[in-house]
Design an enzyme around this catalytic site. Structure first.
Site, PDB file in Angstrom:
ATOM      1  N   GLY A  25       0.715  -1.392   0.013  1.00 10.83           N
ATOM      2  CA  GLY A  25      -0.018  -0.049  -0.120  1.00 10.83           C
ATOM      3  C   GLY A  25       0.967   1.240  -0.094  1.00 10.83           C
ATOM      4  O   GLY A  25       0.373   2.388   0.430  1.00 10.83           O
ATOM      5  N   LYS A  56      -0.344   2.298  -4.452  1.00 14.85           N
ATOM      6  CA  LYS A  56      -0.725   3.542  -4.847  1.00 14.85           C
ATOM      7  C   LYS A  56      -0.507   3.949  -6.119  1.00 14.85           C
ATOM      8  O   LYS A  56      -1.240   4.883  -6.737  1.00 14.85           O
ATOM      9  CB  LYS A  56      -0.225   4.807  -3.828  1.00 14.85           C
ATOM     10  CG  LYS A  56      -0.428   4.612  -2.053  1.00 14.85           C
ATOM     11  CD  LYS A  56      -2.191   4.743  -2.020  1.00 14.85           C
ATOM     12  CE  LYS A  56      -2.570   4.996  -0.695  1.00 14.85           C
ATOM     13  NZ  LYS A  56      -2.645   3.685   0.221  1.00 14.85           N
ATOM     14  N   ASP A 132      -8.634   6.579   2.481  1.00 20.51           N
ATOM     15  CA  ASP A 132      -7.305   7.216   3.124  1.00 20.51           C
ATOM     16  C   ASP A 132      -6.874   8.272   2.228  1.00 20.51           C
ATOM     17  O   ASP A 132      -6.821   8.291   0.926  1.00 20.51           O
ATOM     18  CB  ASP A 132      -6.281   6.115   3.429  1.00 20.51           C
ATOM     19  CG  ASP A 132      -5.662   5.601   2.297  1.00 20.51           C
ATOM     20  OD1 ASP A 132      -6.379   5.053   1.238  1.00 20.51           O
ATOM     21  OD2 ASP A 132      -4.462   4.974   2.329  1.00 20.51           O
ATOM     22  N   ASP A 133      -6.237   9.048   2.690  1.00 20.98           N
ATOM     23  CA  ASP A 133      -5.477  10.261   2.268  1.00 20.98           C
ATOM     24  C   ASP A 133      -6.258  10.983   1.062  1.00 20.98           C
ATOM     25  O   ASP A 133      -5.652  11.194  -0.088  1.00 20.98           O
ATOM     26  CB  ASP A 133      -4.069   9.420   1.464  1.00 20.98           C
ATOM     27  CG  ASP A 133      -3.255   9.017   2.632  1.00 20.98           C
ATOM     28  OD1 ASP A 133      -3.518   9.362   3.859  1.00 20.98           O
ATOM     29  OD2 ASP A 133      -2.355   8.200   2.072  1.00 20.98           O
ATOM     30  N   TYR A 177      -7.994   7.344   9.769  1.00 20.09           N
ATOM     31  CA  TYR A 177      -7.491   5.933   9.940  1.00 20.09           C
ATOM     32  C   TYR A 177      -6.649   5.943  11.213  1.00 20.09           C
ATOM     33  O   TYR A 177      -6.196   4.697  11.533  1.00 20.09           O
ATOM     34  CB  TYR A 177      -7.000   5.259   8.701  1.00 20.09           C
ATOM     35  CG  TYR A 177      -5.890   6.155   8.247  1.00 20.09           C
ATOM     36  CD1 TYR A 177      -4.579   6.130   8.650  1.00 20.09           C
ATOM     37  CD2 TYR A 177      -6.084   7.034   6.864  1.00 20.09           C
ATOM     38  CE1 TYR A 177      -3.558   6.836   8.044  1.00 20.09           C
ATOM     39  CE2 TYR A 177      -5.050   7.695   6.358  1.00 20.09           C
ATOM     40  CZ  TYR A 177      -3.675   7.531   6.859  1.00 20.09           C
ATOM     41  OH  TYR A 177      -2.704   8.305   6.389  1.00 20.09           O
ATOM     42  N   ASN A 271       2.677  -2.945   6.108  1.00 23.21           N
ATOM     43  CA  ASN A 271       2.964  -2.119   4.999  1.00 23.21           C
ATOM     44  C   ASN A 271       4.240  -1.657   4.974  1.00 23.21           C
ATOM     45  O   ASN A 271       4.530  -0.772   5.455  1.00 23.21           O
ATOM     46  CB  ASN A 271       2.005  -0.807   4.944  1.00 23.21           C
ATOM     47  CG  ASN A 271       2.215  -0.007   3.552  1.00 23.21           C
ATOM     48  OD1 ASN A 271       2.127  -0.457   2.336  1.00 23.21           O
ATOM     49  ND2 ASN A 271       2.285   1.373   3.688  1.00 23.21           N
TER      50      ASN A 271
END
Length: 699
Positions: A25, A56, A132-133, A177, A271
């Site tokens: 990830g 990503k 996320d992000d 998260y 991760n």
């Protein structure tokens, strides 16, 4: 879209399989298909059961999430999912639509279902939705349809989950998260409460802990978030992630997560580092941790002395023992030459790109010739040292900590290096120990460079080159402090070679910020040295003499100083001649005096004292004399420049036309310093001894 109804939470009871494994990830180049297949083999061997596909930089995972996979891409994913099944690893396909999805648009929901439906046709049975992000501000259409961002995410997640037939494993990553992202905190977060209440109970929720990269994850913190989420979270653990800093690699053990957590979590996925091969340690030690039991099934804890800031040892898991087990297995892989892709098959190429068959050489050196180079084999101690140097985000390994502590001590006690004091023997002993540690790093580098498995080496090479260079500079610095080597020209040089500093625009920007360095893992030394410059007073005479003698000893070459012609300025530094009024300065740091600058407005009498006949023309153009010395611990050239500037101003105000200095050719450091100032130029007066250089400047 209608708002979802309430979902009763299902606490983790231990009846479902504990999710354990790896999430790909990170940001950066994704792993290759070959590497992922190798990962599945390792997971099966070590008892891990899950792989979460979430790179990503796979465009169709995140940026172009609506696009279906091409036939060629589909073929690769089908093969990958099949390989995971062959090794009893659950392949979880993750998609990250949060960058630009409109939650209230039915076409967007249909596109998401269509994309995951395609992956299901590839044989995948487990899925994950990641939010996320991403930006938390909803578009106007979504604001009309949903009362909050959490409601929008939950609605689409529940719909996709039900469309896929309630898969056994379905993971949801919230936007908040970790605890640090929660407003105002975990227990009062409206976002998390909505997720916990509305998300269907069969969906697991990913959580990174107190922070994005969590130093420690406590039982209490997990109990708190579990209560809010109404289920046990699955940890997405970034403790070994390095995608945020290209200069760092993490080879320490999985630690600071008590094994008591195992019964309170839905699982743990690491991760890890972007580089595939260095993740051997991270994944291996996670597997060891997952096997630990809270009933004392692994109570053969290795007895090690914890560092002062270590928390109480876990009775079921020893990070150091797990690390040793991992490094022992990794050593075997380092020495393996069975490398897929290491050389092409003969039918595809007549030439091999890399020779791994290290046969015996037929060349035999003759008498007096250089012997053949023999590579030393890599050892377990080398890998332990490697791990210590590249340990974890919040701590260095024991050897790295010792090196920093010893260098700090040697630097702060440099006054004991050459003068005979009660600490001189200790200083020399500790300097030798530091030198031995530096040599071990170089030896480790050489052995790693010659290891048969080149795939691992190439992932490590930039990092080990960097640490070897840094250690080399520190080693040379300590030798200079101890008078074993001539001071390096780099120490008072504002134009060093590129290899003499760690740079880049990012580093430049950070050094300009007021808090730069406040997160250094070794906190004892000051972040920035503070120097003060003041006028010389008679009480400073002994300290000036001490610095003068120390630098004389450090710069002594093959010819003893007593056999070399004296410098005019030697009388100034030795206290035999008094400097002119307002023409003497001393430099101090937190330890004490570390430098001086002295000048004579009229240098002719001092030259006559040592019978130096330079000629009237020299004293007409450069009547004044200056000398400066700074100890090697002063690595910043700015204080020396400021002292020279102040002396120039004082001498100019006296009416002098110019000033000069004398240096020995062997004093490369000060020669480099005066040259880099830019306004001192070499002069060649008559009567100057051959080993002495004069430089002057007009005022």
């Amino acid at each position: 879209m209608s708002k979802p109804g309430s979902a009763k939470g299902r606490p983790h009871t231990g009846t479902r399989r504990f999710i354990s494994g790896v999430v790909e990830g990170f940001y950066g180049r994704p792993w290759t298909m070959e590497q992922r297949t190798e990962l599945f083999k390792r997971e099966q061997k070590w008892g891990l059961n899950t792989y979460l596909y979430a790179p990503k930089d796979d465009y169709k995972h995140r940026m172009y999430w609506r696009d279906l996979y091409s036939a060629e891409e589909a073929e690769q994913l089908i093969a990958l999912i099949s390989a995971a099944k062959q090794h009893d690893v659950e392949f979880v396909y993750a998609i990250s639509p949060g960058l630009d999805i409109t939650f209230s648009n039915p076409k967007e929901v249909a596109a998401l279902k269509r994309k995951l439906g395609q992956v299901r046709q590839f044989g995948c049975r487990s899925f994950s939705l990641l939010f996320d992000d991403i930006e938390t501000e909803m578009c106007a259409a979504d604001k009309q349809a949903f009362s909050s961002f959490a409601h929008a995410q939950v609605a689409i997640t529940n719909a996709v989950y039900q469309h896929l037939g309630d898969p056994e494993t379905f993971l949801f990553c919230p936007t908040d998260y970790c605890a640090a992202f929660c407003t105002p905190n975990v227990s009062q977060s409206l976002y998390l409460h909505t997720v916990g209440e509305k998300l269907l109970p069969g969906i697991d929720i990913l959580w990174t802990g107190p922070k994005v990269v969590s130093h420690k994850i406590s039982v209490e913190s997990i109990e708190e978030v579990s209560s809010v989420l109404r289920r046990a979270p699955v940890i997405w653990d970034n403790i070994h992630a390095n995608d945020y800093d290209p200069q760092r690699l993490f080879l320490g053990p999985f630690k600071d997560r008590p094994t008591e957590l195992i019964s309170k979590l839905g699982g743990v996925l690491t991760n890890p580092n972007c580089e595939f091969h260095p993740n051997f340690v991270a994944i291996h030690t996670l597997a060891t941790w997952c096997k630990a039991t809270t009933d004392g099934g692994q109570r053969d804890v290795e007895m090690v002395s914890p560092s002062p800031d270590d928390e109480e040892q876990d009775p079921c898991y020893s990070p150091q023992k797990a690390l040793t087990l991992a490094l022992t297995d990794w050593l075997q892989e380092f020495m393996s030459t069975d490398q897929p892709g290491a050389r092409f098959k003969k039918e595809s190429s007549e030439e091999e790109p890399m020779q791994t068959d290290m046969g015996e050489s037929s060349y035999v050196p003759g008498a007096g010739e250089n012997p053949l180079y023999t590579a030393e084999p890599l050892t377990l101690d080398d890998l332990k040292l490697l791990s210590d140097l590249f340990y974890l985000p919040y701590e260095y390994g024991p050897t790295a900590r010792t090196m920093l502590q010893e260098l700090d001590w040697l630097k702060n006690h440099s006054w004991a290096a050459t003068a005979e004091t009660d600490k001189t023997a200790e200083w020399r002993s500790r300097a030798q120990q530091f030198d031995d540690m530096c040599k071990a790093v170089v030896q480790m580098f050489n052995r790693l460079s010659n290891a048969p498995n080149r795939r691992i080496l190439y992932d490590l090479y930039n990092y080990i080159c960097d640490i070897k260079s840094g250690v080399g500079l520190a080693r040379a610095y300590v030798k200079t402090l101890g008078g074993q080597a001539q001071p390096s020209a780099q120490l008072l040089n504002d134009d060093p070679e590129p290899w003499g500093f760690r740079g880049g625009l990012s580093g430049e920007l950070q050094r300009m910020l007021p808090c730069h360095g406040n997160r250094d893992l070794f906190r004892h030394p000051p972040m920035t040295a503070v120097y003060s410059i003041r006028l010389y007073c008679p009480e400073d005479k002994l300290e000036v003499q001490r610095i003068f003698k120390e630098m004389q000893s450090a710069g002594e070459g093959k010819v003893p100083l007593m056999m070399q012609p004296p410098l005019i300025c030697d009388g100034l530094s030795a206290g035999e001649i008094s400097p002119s009024p307002q023409c003497a300065l001393v430099l101090e740091d937190e330890i004490g005096m570390c430098g001086y600058a002295l000048a004579l407005i009229d240098a002719k009498p001092a030259a006559a004292k040592i019978q130096r006949a330079l000629g009237d023309s020299v004293f007409k153009d450069f009547p004044s004399l200056v000398t400066i010395q700074v100890l090697p611990r002063v690595t910043d050239p700015s204080p020396a420049k400021r002292m020279i500037g102040r002396l120039l101003s004082s001498i100019r105000s006296s009416g002098s036309r110019g000033m000069f200095c004398e240096l020995r050719q062997s004093d490369r450091r000060m020669l480099d310093f005066y040259t880099k100032l830019g306004f001192f130029k070499p002069i060649q007066p008559a009567g100057l001894p051959p080993d002495i250089i004069a430089m002057g400047t007009s005022l």
